[in-house]
Motif scaffolding. Structure first.
Motif, PDB file in Angstrom:
ATOM      1  N   THR A 190      57.165-115.775 -29.524  1.00 24.62           N
ATOM      2  CA  THR A 190      55.943-115.055 -29.857  1.00 24.62           C
ATOM      3  C   THR A 190      56.242-113.585 -30.116  1.00 24.62           C
ATOM      4  N   GLU A 191      57.138-113.017 -29.294  1.00 22.13           N
ATOM      5  CA  GLU A 191      57.524-111.627 -29.431  1.00 22.13           C
ATOM      6  C   GLU A 191      59.023-111.476 -29.224  1.00 22.13           C
ATOM      7  N   GLN A 192      59.608-110.510 -29.899  1.00 19.25           N
ATOM      8  CA  GLN A 192      60.999-110.121 -29.683  1.00 19.25           C
ATOM      9  C   GLN A 192      61.025-108.744 -29.046  1.00 19.25           C
ATOM     10  N   ASN A 193      62.026-108.512 -28.207  1.00 22.49           N
ATOM     11  CA  ASN A 193      62.129-107.246 -27.490  1.00 22.49           C
ATOM     12  C   ASN A 193      63.272-106.414 -28.042  1.00 22.49           C
ATOM     13  N   PHE A 194      63.133-105.105 -27.936  1.00 18.48           N
ATOM     14  CA  PHE A 194      64.191-104.184 -28.318  1.00 18.48           C
ATOM     15  C   PHE A 194      64.146-102.984 -27.383  1.00 18.48           C
ATOM     16  N   SER A 195      65.148-102.118 -27.481  1.00 19.61           N
ATOM     17  CA  SER A 195      65.255-100.959 -26.597  1.00 19.61           C
ATOM     18  C   SER A 195      64.154 -99.955 -26.912  1.00 19.61           C
ATOM     19  N   LYS A 196      63.220 -99.839 -26.022  1.00 20.87           N
ATOM     20  CA  LYS A 196      62.094 -98.934 -26.235  1.00 20.87           C
ATOM     21  C   LYS A 196      62.540 -97.475 -26.203  1.00 20.87           C
ATOM     22  N   SER A 197      63.471 -97.139 -25.309  1.00 18.96           N
ATOM     23  CA  SER A 197      63.892 -95.749 -25.168  1.00 18.96           C
ATOM     24  C   SER A 197      64.557 -95.232 -26.435  1.00 18.96           C
ATOM     25  N   GLU A 198      65.442 -96.038 -27.042  1.00 22.68           N
ATOM     26  CA  GLU A 198      66.104 -95.605 -28.271  1.00 22.68           C
ATOM     27  C   GLU A 198      65.114 -95.480 -29.418  1.00 22.68           C
ATOM     28  N   ALA A 199      64.130 -96.369 -29.477  1.00 25.43           N
ATOM     29  CA  ALA A 199      63.115 -96.285 -30.527  1.00 25.43           C
ATOM     30  C   ALA A 199      62.278 -95.023 -30.380  1.00 25.43           C
ATOM     31  N   VAL A 200      61.985 -94.630 -29.134  1.00 28.57           N
ATOM     32  CA  VAL A 200      61.194 -93.417 -28.904  1.00 28.57           C
ATOM     33  C   VAL A 200      61.974 -92.182 -29.346  1.00 28.57           C
ATOM     34  N   VAL A 201      63.274 -92.137 -29.033  1.00 24.40           N
ATOM     35  CA  VAL A 201      64.092 -90.993 -29.447  1.00 24.40           C
ATOM     36  C   VAL A 201      64.150 -90.895 -30.972  1.00 24.40           C
ATOM     37  N   SER A 202      64.353 -92.035 -31.640  1.00 20.83           N
ATOM     38  CA  SER A 202      64.405 -92.028 -33.100  1.00 20.83           C
ATOM     39  C   SER A 202      63.072 -91.597 -33.701  1.00 20.83           C
ATOM     40  N   SER A 203      61.969 -92.057 -33.110  1.00 19.66           N
ATOM     41  CA  SER A 203      60.646 -91.650 -33.602  1.00 19.66           C
ATOM     42  C   SER A 203      60.448 -90.151 -33.443  1.00 19.66           C
ATOM     43  N   GLY A 204      60.946 -89.592 -32.333  1.00 22.02           N
ATOM     44  CA  GLY A 204      60.852 -88.158 -32.131  1.00 22.02           C
ATOM     45  C   GLY A 204      61.630 -87.373 -33.175  1.00 22.02           C
ATOM     46  N   LEU A 205      62.823 -87.855 -33.524  1.00 21.74           N
ATOM     47  CA  LEU A 205      63.616 -87.186 -34.555  1.00 21.74           C
ATOM     48  C   LEU A 205      62.937 -87.265 -35.918  1.00 21.74           C
ATOM     49  N   LEU A 206      62.314 -88.396 -36.213  1.00 20.31           N
ATOM     50  CA  LEU A 206      61.591 -88.529 -37.478  1.00 20.31           C
ATOM     51  C   LEU A 206      60.405 -87.565 -37.550  1.00 20.31           C
ATOM     52  N   LEU A 207      59.698 -87.412 -36.435  1.00 24.05           N
ATOM     53  CA  LEU A 207      58.582 -86.462 -36.406  1.00 24.05           C
ATOM     54  C   LEU A 207      59.079 -85.027 -36.548  1.00 24.05           C
ATOM     55  N   MET A 208      60.254 -84.742 -35.989  1.00 27.00           N
ATOM     56  CA  MET A 208      60.842 -83.414 -36.157  1.00 27.00           C
ATOM     57  C   MET A 208      61.180 -83.160 -37.623  1.00 27.00           C
ATOM     58  N   ALA A 209      61.679 -84.195 -38.312  1.00 25.47           N
ATOM     59  CA  ALA A 209      61.974 -84.056 -39.737  1.00 25.47           C
ATOM     60  C   ALA A 209      60.701 -83.768 -40.528  1.00 25.47           C
ATOM     61  N   VAL A 210      59.607 -84.454 -40.182  1.00 27.27           N
ATOM     62  CA  VAL A 210      58.331 -84.196 -40.858  1.00 27.27           C
ATOM     63  C   VAL A 210      57.874 -82.764 -40.595  1.00 27.27           C
ATOM     64  N   LEU A 211      58.088 -82.291 -39.373  1.00 26.13           N
ATOM     65  CA  LEU A 211      57.741 -80.911 -39.043  1.00 26.13           C
ATOM     66  C   LEU A 211      58.523 -79.928 -39.904  1.00 26.13           C
ATOM     67  N   GLY A 212      59.782 -80.270 -40.215  1.00 21.17           N
ATOM     68  CA  GLY A 212      60.569 -79.401 -41.080  1.00 21.17           C
ATOM     69  C   GLY A 212      60.079 -79.388 -42.514  1.00 21.17           C
ATOM     70  N   LEU A 213      59.491 -80.503 -42.972  1.00 20.70           N
ATOM     71  CA  LEU A 213      59.007 -80.589 -44.354  1.00 20.70           C
ATOM     72  C   LEU A 213      57.622 -79.983 -44.536  1.00 20.70           C
ATOM     73  N   LEU A 214      56.812 -79.979 -43.493  1.00 24.33           N
ATOM     74  CA  LEU A 214      55.418 -79.537 -43.631  1.00 24.33           C
ATOM     75  C   LEU A 214      55.250 -78.054 -43.968  1.00 24.33           C
ATOM     76  N   PRO A 215      55.870 -77.126 -43.231  1.00 25.52           N
ATOM     77  CA  PRO A 215      55.597 -75.699 -43.504  1.00 25.52           C
ATOM     78  C   PRO A 215      55.888 -75.257 -44.932  1.00 25.52           C
ATOM     79  N   PRO A 216      57.051 -75.600 -45.543  1.00 25.95           N
ATOM     80  CA  PRO A 216      57.261 -75.183 -46.935  1.00 25.95           C
ATOM     81  C   PRO A 216      56.220 -75.759 -47.889  1.00 25.95           C
TER      82      PRO A 216
END
Length: 458
Positions: free
Chosen positions: A202-228
């Motif tokens: 019904t569901e597959q599991n994966f490492s939640k902690s690593e996914a959270v870190v990657s999501s944080g880095l992606l949001l940081m990248a968006v933050l870098g693109l927004l101001p310009p």
């Protein structure tokens, strides 16, 4: 666990980029046997009394002193050529690159040159990942990880550098953006859906902690693109046309430092975790850690150089044919750059993510999809800004409001779906349908700046 195994497994698990192309060969039925295990000799001790067999087996597993007793043997130049070129079914597309060059020189018809070049690059990108994986067998985890980080998205970066040299700044921005969008929505969506349908869970599991870190880095990248982008759209720059560019270059340097810190942190914590597990006598390896390289160290380095050069040659033809293909097919350049280039350039990588999910190895699938997106957003885009700076090209982080909004919404959707550490076929279908909406949006998108002018490079 041997150091050879650690080099292969850690570099694939920790760092973004192409994931274990050798795994794909094994999934396709093309992998080589990892060799005769020592247990084979223990069962037949009466027949095989020569302990040097076991000793040579141990030597063959040792990084830096690898004697390829467990692999296909010392292949030599022709054996290596045969192994690299004929062990993947995708290599049937290699002649397309030569045909594209002939068509360009004889007819100049970019409507045919562009698709032929795309098809010719697909197998080269897959073999580049394979050569990187083979070289990682002969290095430690740190060097192996850096190799995967460097060559993981080499195809996209090579295409971007050629586009930068030609002054096609919007093609660079849109192709890098498309690589992130396709990995987050198309690849991850297909992986979730395929895994949910075929694994019987019904569901597959994966490492939640690593996914959270990657999501944080992606949001940081968006933050870098927004101001310009916001500065340009609101006309609030102190020095019009210059402040945004300066800010982009500064933010790019900061993002590169952040990505380097992320790599260093992952490598050091992994090494400490391994030492701790080995001290407790725990077995941290898996079946794949017993594999041996299929080609030698010098052969792997030579193939990395050859494949990189050939991809660079085809990328030059590809970039020069984009505008002609857009006119011949009556397709917007934005759609070609955001949708077609990333899909074809990452085709082999996309297939590996789906295969891993179908075998219930979802962490590897996320390593391909999320990890590759993280690398492109935190390394690929800032790297191109810095390279453009060196070339005298005004490459910046102003991805225009429509594209930046698409990236922001994509990252938010993926971050919400990953927060519980589980996946199912419904989540995969949602991501895939979101990608269809994004693709249709770019098909009808008019690539204009805030003043309503079409960029000259398109």
């Amino acid at each position: 666990m041997t150091s050879t195994a650690a080099a292969g497994s850690d570099s694939r698990r920790l760092l973004p980029g192409r994931q274990n192309s050798h795994q794909m060969d094994r999934i396709n039925g093309n992998g080589q046997k990892s060799g005769i295990q020592a247990s084979t000799f223990s069962d037949g001790a009466d027949e095989f009394d020569d302990d040097t067999l076991i000793a040579s087996e141990g030597l063959s597993r040792r990084t830096g002193g690898f004697e390829r007793n467990a692999g296909p043997g010392n292949l030599g130049m022709f054996g290596s050529l045969k192994f690299v070129l004929f062990k993947s079914k995708l290599n049937l597309l290699i002649p397309c690159g030569f045909v594209a060059i002939v068509v360009k020189d004889m007819t100049g018809n970019n409507g045919w040159v562009f698709p032929l070049t795309l098809l010719g690059i697909i197998p080269l990108a897959e073999r580049l990942g394979f050569a990187t994986e083979q070289l990682a067998f002969f290095t430690g985890p740190t060097v192996g990880g850096l190799l995967n980080a460097t060559f993981g998205n080499a195809t996209e970066l090579i295409i971007s550098i050629h586009a930068l040299r030609s002054g096609k700044l919007r093609v660079v921005q849109q192709s890098l953006l498309g690589s992130i969008l396709s990995n987050l929505l198309l690849v991850l969506g297909c992986a979730f859906f395929s895994g949910g349908v075929t694994c019987g869970k019904t569901e597959q599991n994966f490492s939640k902690s690593e996914a959270v870190v990657s999501s944080g880095l992606l949001l940081m990248a968006v933050l870098g693109l927004l101001p310009p982008t916001v500065l340009h759209y609101t006309h609030s720059e102190v020095h019009s046309g210059k402040s945004g560019l300066a800010l982009s270059r500064f933010s790019s340097c900061v993002m590169l430092v952040a990505y380097a810190c992320y790599i260093y942190f992952e490598l050091t914590t992994s090494r400490r975790r391994e030492e701790s597990n080995e001290g407790r006598g725990e077995n941290v390896g898996d079946a794949d850690n017993n594999e041996a390289p299929d080609i030698s160290k010098s052969e792997a380095i030579a193939w990395l150089a050859i494949l990189t050069i050939w991809i660079s040659v085809l990328s030059d033809y590809l970039v020069n044919a984009i505008d002609g293909a857009s006119q011949a097919w009556n397709i917007p350049v934005a759609f070609i750059s955001v949708i077609l280039l990333p899909i074809v350039g990452n085709a082999a990588e996309h297939a590996s993510a789906v295969m891993f999910a179908m075998k219930d190895k979802l962490d590897l699938s996320l390593g391909v999809a999320i990890g590759s997106s993280t690398q492109m957003s935190m390394f690929g885009i800032p790297f191109c800004v810095v390279i453009g700076w060196m070339m005298g090209q005004p490459m910046d982080l102003n991805f225009h409001l429509f594209e930046t909004a698409s990236l922001l919404m994509t990252v938010l959707v993926v971050a919400f779906l990953l927060q519980d550490g589980t996946s199912n076929c419904l989540k995969g279908l949602m991501l895939f349908l979101c990608y269809l909406i994004v693709a249709a949006s770019f098909y009808v998108h008019s690539d204009q700046d805030p003043d309503g002018n079409n960029p000259a490079q398109n």
